[in-house]
Design a protein around this motif. Structure first.
Motif, PDB file in Angstrom:
ATOM      1  N   GLY A 138      65.684  -5.134  75.638  1.00  0.00           N
ATOM      2  CA  GLY A 138      66.503  -4.046  76.157  1.00  0.00           C
ATOM      3  C   GLY A 138      65.638  -2.929  76.696  1.00  0.00           C
ATOM      4  N   MET A 139      66.292  -2.011  77.418  1.00  0.00           N
ATOM      5  CA  MET A 139      65.654  -0.806  77.941  1.00  0.00           C
ATOM      6  C   MET A 139      66.510   0.395  77.541  1.00  0.00           C
ATOM      7  SD  MET A 139      62.953  -1.920  79.555  1.00  0.00           S
ATOM      8  CE  MET A 139      62.456  -0.554  80.611  1.00  0.00           C
ATOM      9  N   PRO A 140      65.894   1.549  77.288  1.00  0.00           N
ATOM     10  CA  PRO A 140      66.680   2.711  76.849  1.00  0.00           C
ATOM     11  C   PRO A 140      67.643   3.200  77.937  1.00  0.00           C
ATOM     12  CG  PRO A 140      64.338   3.019  76.384  1.00  0.00           C
ATOM     13  CD  PRO A 140      64.454   1.830  77.289  1.00  0.00           C
ATOM     14  N   LEU A 141      68.900   3.353  77.558  1.00  0.00           N
ATOM     15  CA  LEU A 141      69.901   3.945  78.442  1.00  0.00           C
ATOM     16  C   LEU A 141      69.976   5.449  78.223  1.00  0.00           C
ATOM     17  CD1 LEU A 141      72.349   3.755  80.400  1.00  0.00           C
ATOM     18  CD2 LEU A 141      73.769   3.331  78.384  1.00  0.00           C
ATOM     19  N   ILE A 142      70.047   5.856  76.962  1.00  0.00           N
ATOM     20  CA  ILE A 142      70.090   7.277  76.596  1.00  0.00           C
ATOM     21  C   ILE A 142      69.289   7.486  75.323  1.00  0.00           C
ATOM     22  CG2 ILE A 142      72.325   7.862  77.651  1.00  0.00           C
ATOM     23  CD1 ILE A 142      73.593   7.444  74.865  1.00  0.00           C
ATOM     24  N   GLN A 143      68.846   8.710  75.128  1.00  0.00           N
ATOM     25  CA  GLN A 143      68.292   9.117  73.849  1.00  0.00           C
ATOM     26  C   GLN A 143      68.763  10.523  73.547  1.00  0.00           C
ATOM     27  OE1 GLN A 143      63.995   9.526  73.348  1.00  0.00           O
ATOM     28  NE2 GLN A 143      64.187   9.228  71.150  1.00  0.00           N
ATOM     29  N   GLY A 144      69.271  10.712  72.346  1.00  0.00           N
ATOM     30  CA  GLY A 144      69.687  12.040  71.904  1.00  0.00           C
ATOM     31  C   GLY A 144      69.217  12.290  70.490  1.00  0.00           C
ATOM     32  N   TYR A 145      69.303  13.536  70.068  1.00  0.00           N
ATOM     33  CA  TYR A 145      68.882  13.926  68.725  1.00  0.00           C
ATOM     34  C   TYR A 145      70.046  14.624  68.027  1.00  0.00           C
ATOM     35  CZ  TYR A 145      64.217  13.111  70.634  1.00  0.00           C
ATOM     36  OH  TYR A 145      63.120  12.547  71.226  1.00  0.00           O
ATOM     37  N   SER A 257      87.064  27.758  69.220  1.00  0.00           N
ATOM     38  CA  SER A 257      88.059  28.704  68.700  1.00  0.00           C
ATOM     39  C   SER A 257      87.656  29.336  67.379  1.00  0.00           C
ATOM     40  CB  SER A 257      89.404  27.984  68.522  1.00  0.00           C
ATOM     41  OG  SER A 257      89.305  26.982  67.512  1.00  0.00           O
ATOM     42  N   GLY A 258      86.548  28.871  66.786  1.00  0.00           N
ATOM     43  CA  GLY A 258      86.103  29.426  65.513  1.00  0.00           C
ATOM     44  C   GLY A 258      86.777  28.809  64.306  1.00  0.00           C
ATOM     45  N   GLN A 259      87.502  27.690  64.482  1.00  0.00           N
ATOM     46  CA  GLN A 259      88.078  27.010  63.324  1.00  0.00           C
ATOM     47  C   GLN A 259      87.004  26.356  62.480  1.00  0.00           C
ATOM     48  OE1 GLN A 259      91.202  25.036  66.106  1.00  0.00           O
ATOM     49  NE2 GLN A 259      92.015  24.828  64.034  1.00  0.00           N
ATOM     50  N   ILE A 260      85.951  25.848  63.148  1.00  0.00           N
ATOM     51  CA  ILE A 260      84.775  25.365  62.443  1.00  0.00           C
ATOM     52  C   ILE A 260      83.576  26.158  62.955  1.00  0.00           C
ATOM     53  CG2 ILE A 260      85.667  23.048  62.030  1.00  0.00           C
ATOM     54  CD1 ILE A 260      83.965  22.035  64.359  1.00  0.00           C
ATOM     55  N   GLY A 261      82.562  26.264  62.109  1.00  0.00           N
ATOM     56  CA  GLY A 261      81.388  27.026  62.503  1.00  0.00           C
ATOM     57  C   GLY A 261      80.281  26.174  63.068  1.00  0.00           C
ATOM     58  N   MET A 262      80.242  24.883  62.633  1.00  0.00           N
ATOM     59  CA  MET A 262      79.143  24.004  63.043  1.00  0.00           C
ATOM     60  C   MET A 262      79.664  22.583  63.242  1.00  0.00           C
ATOM     61  SD  MET A 262      76.117  25.317  60.428  1.00  0.00           S
ATOM     62  CE  MET A 262      77.175  25.201  58.963  1.00  0.00           C
ATOM     63  N   GLN A 263      79.002  21.859  64.119  1.00  0.00           N
ATOM     64  CA  GLN A 263      79.328  20.453  64.355  1.00  0.00           C
ATOM     65  C   GLN A 263      78.045  19.650  64.472  1.00  0.00           C
ATOM     66  OE1 GLN A 263      81.325  19.516  68.042  1.00  0.00           O
ATOM     67  NE2 GLN A 263      81.339  17.318  67.626  1.00  0.00           N
ATOM     68  N   PRO A 264      77.843  18.619  63.620  1.00  0.00           N
ATOM     69  CA  PRO A 264      76.677  17.742  63.763  1.00  0.00           C
ATOM     70  C   PRO A 264      76.944  16.699  64.840  1.00  0.00           C
ATOM     71  CG  PRO A 264      77.951  17.115  61.824  1.00  0.00           C
ATOM     72  CD  PRO A 264      78.643  18.308  62.426  1.00  0.00           C
ATOM     73  N   THR A 265      76.161  16.721  65.906  1.00  0.00           N
ATOM     74  CA  THR A 265      76.396  15.818  67.034  1.00  0.00           C
ATOM     75  C   THR A 265      75.136  15.785  67.893  1.00  0.00           C
ATOM     76  OG1 THR A 265      78.041  15.288  68.752  1.00  0.00           O
ATOM     77  CG2 THR A 265      77.366  17.592  68.564  1.00  0.00           C
ATOM     78  N   PRO A 266      74.997  14.796  68.784  1.00  0.00           N
ATOM     79  CA  PRO A 266      73.744  14.670  69.532  1.00  0.00           C
ATOM     80  C   PRO A 266      73.519  15.804  70.526  1.00  0.00           C
ATOM     81  CG  PRO A 266      74.953  12.602  69.549  1.00  0.00           C
ATOM     82  CD  PRO A 266      75.880  13.639  69.019  1.00  0.00           C
ATOM     83  N   VAL A 267      72.326  16.351  70.509  1.00  0.00           N
ATOM     84  CA  VAL A 267      71.940  17.308  71.534  1.00  0.00           C
ATOM     85  C   VAL A 267      71.700  16.525  72.812  1.00  0.00           C
ATOM     86  CG1 VAL A 267      69.442  17.268  71.138  1.00  0.00           C
ATOM     87  CG2 VAL A 267      70.518  19.340  71.967  1.00  0.00           C
TER      88      VAL A 267
END
Length: 422
Positions: A138-145, A257-267
């Motif tokens: 395979g070859m890399p399509l995307i990379q995120g952190y 909207s400030g319902q949550i303060g943080m979200q763990p997800t790919p940069v």
């Protein structure tokens, strides 16, 4: 058959009908590789990169999308056994790719890989993520952190700063909760998001143990596992997470909207969703690396999706040639720009400033990087583990019982994997 027609076939005919309804050569543009993927919203990016790829190789991309992850895996696995598979497929790296390679379904891409490394387009340190029994498939399509995105306005109003230690992180969580803001958006819906948070929290708790666990060199009954689960249990009981049945697609708007303060997800590509929710990079949202619980420096989790070539592709030679040019900067720049940053080619600038800043920091500071669990162990084991952990998120009353179940699954699935790959 174009994308809409194929999706209709999936719904109307079911899996068997969908596999037999795969497009014939006459329905694909004569200079395009049939490319199956599971991200419909990314089609403009695929086409933009494909236009440049066509200029370099004579072959562009004809994207066809199956947006449901479960259906996608089933359809692809079935198509790979036919005489008429796609030319290219979006697929996971690591064990997800090895699972297809060991079945003899994928073409070997060592020539494309070596050419990309020689050109300076690809870090050869990724080789292991695409290797099975010495061959590259395979070859890399995307990379995120995976990082912690946060609402800049909420943090500013409460006088909070991006934390750099675990104690600071917990202090931020409690300050948000005391203000009526749910600190962290996490969910067990669709299974794979469980793997995201599990990877981040386990790597933050004890990165060497997490890495060893993914190699079957550690146990779910180790002291580190027990400590990690007790920490997670405590965070859930203190109300630091959204409910386990929350809908992850709503998290960007909840962050805005400030319902949550943080979200763990790919940069990188996740910033698209935040912009659509009305936040601007840097002023509306920002991000930080999740601090280590005990170690002096953080470990960051990476997600690397790949492009694979079915070994029965009608255009096997052409697809292999195209993969040798896929990571060229002129091909990658429109692709990366579309996703606000995603390219595995470090010569390609990520257009989102928050993403680029964190990528630079990870690279320049030599931050320890580990793979996401979803790609980092045999797929049947990963599914079983994430299902059990999803149940734990909904009912965290028995962490020891969950760990015992996880270890039974690990012993069984690793034994099967090792036997099947001898």
């Amino acid at each position: 058959m174009r994308r809409r027609s194929f999706l209709g076939a999936v719904g109307a005919l079911g899996l068997a009908g969908a596999t037999s309804a795969c497009a014939g050569p006459e329905t694909i543009p004569g200079d395009a590789l049939q490319f199956f993927n599971d991200a419909a919203s990314w089609e403009p990016g695929y086409l933009a990169a494909g236009d440049v790829l066509r200029e370099r190789t004579g072959w562009g991309l004809s994207p066809q999308t199956i947006p449901n992850a479960s259906s996608y895996e089933q359809v692809i696995r079935s198509l790979l056994q036919t005489k008429n598979p796609p030319d290219l497929v979006k697929w996971g790296s690591g064990y997800r790719m090895r699972d297809l390679a060991r079945a003899g379904s994928l073409a070997e891409l060592s020539s494309a890989w070596d050419a990309s490394v020689a050109a300076g387009w690809l870090d050869d340190a990724m080789r292991e993520d695409f290797t099975y029994q010495g061959g590259i498939y395979g070859m890399p399509l995307i990379q995120g952190y995976y990082v912690m995105f946060y609402n800049v306005e909420v943090f500013g109003r409460l006088g909070l700063e991006a934390p750099t230690t675990w104690d600071d992180f917990l202090a931020v969580c409690h300050a948000l909760k005391n203000d009526g803001v749910t600190p962290i958006g996490t969910t067990q819906m669709n299974i794979w998001p469980v793997a995201n948070w599990f990877s981040m929290l386990a790597a933050a708790y004890d990165a060497p143990w997490y890495r060893a666990l993914c190699r079957n060199e550690a146990s779910f009954l180790d002291d580190q596992a027990i400590g990690f689960m007790e920490l997670w249990q405590d965070m859930i009981r203190q109300g630091l997470h959204t409910s386990a049945d929350s809908v992850g697609d709503n998290f960007p708007s909840m962050l805005a909207s400030g319902q949550i303060g943080m979200q763990p997800t790919p940069v990188s590509w996740s910033t698209q969703s935040m912009e659509l929710a009305g936040m601007e990079s840097g002023s509306g949202f920002d991000a930080f690396l999740l601090p280590a619980v005990q170690a002096p420096a953080p470990t960051v989790v990476t997600e690397i999706a790949g492009l694979v070539v079915p070994d029965r592709s009608r255009h096997l030679a052409e697809a292999t040639e195209a993969m040798a040019s896929w990571l060229a900067p002129d091909v990658q720049q429109p692709w990366s720009d579309f996703l606000n940053g995603s390219s595995a080619n470090l010569q390609v600038t990520w257009s989102d400033p928050v993403s680029q800043r964190l990528q630079d920091m990870i690279r320049d500071d030599g931050v320890d990087v580990v793979n996401r669990y979803w790609e980092n162990s045999p797929p049947p084991l990963v599914v079983g583990v994430t299902q059990d952990l999803g149940g734990f998120m909904a009912d965290p009353s028995d962490p020891r019982g969950v760990l015992e179940s996880l270890q039974r699954k690990a012993e069984s699935e690793w034994s099967y994997w090792q036997e099947a790959t001898r």
